[in-house]
Design an enzyme around this catalytic site. Sequence first.
Site, PDB file in Angstrom:
ATOM      1  N   ALA A   1       0.859  -1.180   0.000  1.00 33.14           N
ATOM      2  CA  ALA A   1       0.000   0.000   0.000  1.00 33.14           C
ATOM      3  C   ALA A   1       0.893   1.228   0.000  1.00 33.14           C
ATOM      4  CB  ALA A   1      -0.900  -0.019   1.231  1.00 33.14           C
TER       5      ALA A   1
ATOM      6  N   GLY B   1       0.681  -5.035   0.915  1.00 30.18           N
ATOM      7  CA  GLY B   1      -0.436  -5.142  -0.025  1.00 30.18           C
ATOM      8  C   GLY B   1      -0.017  -5.770  -1.349  1.00 30.18           C
TER       9      GLY B   1
ATOM     10  N   GLU C   1      -0.184  -9.387  -0.752  1.00 27.09           N
ATOM     11  CA  GLU C   1      -1.613  -9.708  -0.645  1.00 27.09           C
ATOM     12  C   GLU C   1      -2.284  -9.715  -2.019  1.00 27.09           C
ATOM     13  OE1 GLU C   1      -2.062  -6.560   2.283  1.00 27.09           O
ATOM     14  OE2 GLU C   1      -2.877  -8.025   3.689  1.00 27.09           O
TER      15      GLU C   1
ATOM     16  N   GLU D   1       4.145  -5.106   7.500  1.00 29.37           N
ATOM     17  CA  GLU D   1       3.283  -4.131   8.176  1.00 29.37           C
ATOM     18  C   GLU D   1       3.649  -3.936   9.645  1.00 29.37           C
ATOM     19  OE1 GLU D   1       2.243  -6.434   6.074  1.00 29.37           O
ATOM     20  OE2 GLU D   1       0.706  -5.624   4.735  1.00 29.37           O
TER      21      GLU D   1
HETATM   22  N1  CO8 Z   1       4.574   3.403  -0.344  1.00 26.64           N
HETATM   23  C1  CO8 Z   1       4.966   4.572  -0.858  1.00 26.64           C
HETATM   24  N2  CO8 Z   1       6.157   4.753  -1.439  1.00 26.64           N
HETATM   25  C2  CO8 Z   1       6.990   3.699  -1.507  1.00 26.64           C
HETATM   26  C3  CO8 Z   1       6.652   2.451  -0.986  1.00 26.64           C
HETATM   27  C4  CO8 Z   1       5.376   2.314  -0.394  1.00 26.64           C
HETATM   28  N3  CO8 Z   1       4.938   1.149   0.095  1.00 26.64           N
HETATM   29  N4  CO8 Z   1       7.669   1.608  -1.193  1.00 26.64           N
HETATM   30  C5  CO8 Z   1       8.621   2.305  -1.828  1.00 26.64           C
HETATM   31  N5  CO8 Z   1       8.220   3.586  -2.026  1.00 26.64           N
HETATM   32  C6  CO8 Z   1       8.949   4.658  -2.680  1.00 26.64           C
HETATM   33  C7  CO8 Z   1      10.048   5.179  -1.778  1.00 26.64           C
HETATM   34  O1  CO8 Z   1       9.513   6.089  -0.855  1.00 26.64           O
HETATM   35  C8  CO8 Z   1      10.972   5.823  -2.785  1.00 26.64           C
HETATM   36  O2  CO8 Z   1      10.432   7.068  -3.173  1.00 26.64           O
HETATM   37  P1  CO8 Z   1      11.390   8.400  -3.148  1.00 26.64           P
HETATM   38  O3  CO8 Z   1      12.388   8.110  -4.217  1.00 26.64           O
HETATM   39  O4  CO8 Z   1      10.422   9.476  -3.481  1.00 26.64           O
HETATM   40  O5  CO8 Z   1      11.971   8.457  -1.789  1.00 26.64           O
HETATM   41  C9  CO8 Z   1      10.866   4.880  -3.982  1.00 26.64           C
HETATM   42  O6  CO8 Z   1       9.643   4.174  -3.818  1.00 26.64           O
HETATM   43  C10 CO8 Z   1      11.991   3.887  -4.074  1.00 26.64           C
HETATM   44  O7  CO8 Z   1      12.075   3.205  -2.827  1.00 26.64           O
HETATM   45  P2  CO8 Z   1      13.430   3.120  -1.956  1.00 26.64           P
HETATM   46  O8  CO8 Z   1      14.281   4.301  -2.217  1.00 26.64           O
HETATM   47  O9  CO8 Z   1      13.017   2.856  -0.546  1.00 26.64           O
HETATM   48  O10 CO8 Z   1      14.077   1.835  -2.632  1.00 26.64           O
HETATM   49  P3  CO8 Z   1      15.026   0.755  -1.927  1.00 26.64           P
HETATM   50  O11 CO8 Z   1      15.486  -0.125  -3.010  1.00 26.64           O
HETATM   51  O12 CO8 Z   1      16.040   1.424  -1.051  1.00 26.64           O
HETATM   52  O13 CO8 Z   1      14.063  -0.072  -0.940  1.00 26.64           O
HETATM   53  C11 CO8 Z   1      12.079  -1.270  -0.319  1.00 26.64           C
HETATM   54  C12 CO8 Z   1      13.013  -0.828  -1.463  1.00 26.64           C
HETATM   55  C13 CO8 Z   1      12.830  -2.188   0.638  1.00 26.64           C
HETATM   56  C14 CO8 Z   1      10.931  -2.019  -0.947  1.00 26.64           C
HETATM   57  C15 CO8 Z   1      11.579  -0.058   0.456  1.00 26.64           C
HETATM   58  O14 CO8 Z   1      11.103   0.897  -0.466  1.00 26.64           O
HETATM   59  C16 CO8 Z   1      10.477  -0.378   1.427  1.00 26.64           C
HETATM   60  O15 CO8 Z   1      10.707  -0.910   2.488  1.00 26.64           O
HETATM   61  N6  CO8 Z   1       9.207  -0.042   1.061  1.00 26.64           N
HETATM   62  C17 CO8 Z   1       8.066  -0.214   1.910  1.00 26.64           C
HETATM   63  C18 CO8 Z   1       7.626  -1.647   1.920  1.00 26.64           C
HETATM   64  C19 CO8 Z   1       6.488  -1.819   2.891  1.00 26.64           C
HETATM   65  O16 CO8 Z   1       6.624  -1.646   4.072  1.00 26.64           O
HETATM   66  N7  CO8 Z   1       5.313  -2.218   2.376  1.00 26.64           N
HETATM   67  C20 CO8 Z   1       4.136  -2.452   3.183  1.00 26.64           C
HETATM   68  C21 CO8 Z   1       3.250  -1.249   3.128  1.00 26.64           C
HETATM   69  S1  CO8 Z   1       1.881  -1.386   4.284  1.00 26.64           S
HETATM   70  C22 CO8 Z   1       0.743  -2.300   3.437  1.00 26.64           C
HETATM   71  O17 CO8 Z   1       0.956  -2.722   2.351  1.00 26.64           O
HETATM   72  C23 CO8 Z   1      -0.560  -2.517   4.140  1.00 26.64           C
HETATM   73  C24 CO8 Z   1      -1.555  -3.230   3.226  1.00 26.64           C
HETATM   74  C25 CO8 Z   1      -2.950  -2.914   3.649  1.00 26.64           C
HETATM   75  C26 CO8 Z   1      -3.936  -3.081   2.509  1.00 26.64           C
HETATM   76  C27 CO8 Z   1      -4.103  -1.814   1.718  1.00 26.64           C
HETATM   77  C28 CO8 Z   1      -4.392  -2.070   0.270  1.00 26.64           C
HETATM   78  C29 CO8 Z   1      -4.441  -0.803  -0.556  1.00 26.64           C
END
Ligand code: CO8
Length: 291
Positions: free
Chosen positions: A69, A142, A145, A165
């Site tokens: 998400a 997500g 999922e 999460e």
């Molecule tokens: N949301 C928003 N932006 C994101 C997300 C995300 N989930 N993941 C990555 N991005 C963005 C980063 O902010 C970054 O943007 P910017 O360049 O503007 O800073 C860009 O994508 C590239 O990401 P990174 O620089 O972080 O890239 P890395 O290679 O260093 O890291 C990772 C990659 C490990 C995947 C890292 O980005 C990360 O940990 N992302 C978050 C992963 C996460 O925690 N996901 C779970 C989210 S919660 C969820 O999904 C709840 C589901 C509930 C259901 C809802 C359905 C709609």
Amino acid sequence: TGTYENVKVEKVGEKKNVTLIQLNRPKALNALCDALIKDLNQALDEAEADKDVGAIVLTGSQRAFAAGADIKEMQDVKSFSDVYNTNFSLAWNRVTESGADIAEMRNKDFVEVFSKDFPKFDGIARLKKPILAAVNGIALGGGCELAMMCDIIYAGERAQFGQPEITLGTIPGAGGTQRLTWAIGKSKSMEMILTGNRMTAQEAEKAGLVSKVFPVETLVDETVKTAEKIASFSKTIVSICKECVNASHNMTLNEGLHFEKRLFHATFSTHDRQEGMTAFVEKRAPNFKDC
Ligand code: CO8
């Protein structure tokens, strides 16, 4: 096929009977923002309505299937912790009546997703046509999922699955606690969800979360091949088959066996069942008509 900002849609396969949907929001690693989910829902509706299409393949990029998400959209939404820490249902009613916290959430785009599109997002599992996920790179939160809502998951050899999460102070909210547990059992599922640790493609295959692992470059083609094979059968029978398998999650064994037997009987009223068996006996290829 329509054009969308956040997804690419293409009809592929020798007979152009497979819709390939590619999540295409590279700058955020395909994070599932409101706009992307809307595009995805529309693309899925389009594929579901297309009479020539027999199966759908959902993929992302080689780096990311989807990073979950959109955390930036969720970040400022007022939390429900007050509600949760009091008597949940009483507080829920109160909040709903007063419109306090909820009002703030409603103004956020992502809540639109929950209230309106979310049932459809979740409803990927309710599409009649089979949908195959081709997961390259990360499928987190997500994103994992979303893959699990699909009927079959194939993975590229560098794919990673995770439910992080817990590290964000929340829990999976699009079926992760349920579908992951169905897929890989309680201990492995608890371990992933409570630690946020990721699973590699190879581990996921061993655990039964994905059915096959392919080299990164050939994953999508291999997935399309399987989709083409499915699309070569009767669409009517394929959708009955899918419905039956999915029903197993919601029924006892006896109910499920009964449900299956009734739908098995129902297939005998179709043209395609008669044709399939006749073609076998006549030693020729069947000519299914999807009825
Ligand atoms: N949301 C928003 N932006 C994101 C997300 C995300 N989930 N993941 C990555 N991005 C963005 C980063 O902010 C970054 O943007 P910017 O360049 O503007 O800073 C860009 O994508 C590239 O990401 P990174 O620089 O972080 O890239 P890395 O290679 O260093 O890291 C990772 C990659 C490990 C995947 C890292 O980005 C990360 O940990 N992302 C978050 C992963 C996460 O925690 N996901 C779970 C989210 S919660 C969820 O999904 C709840 C589901 C509930 C259901 C809802 C359905 C709609």
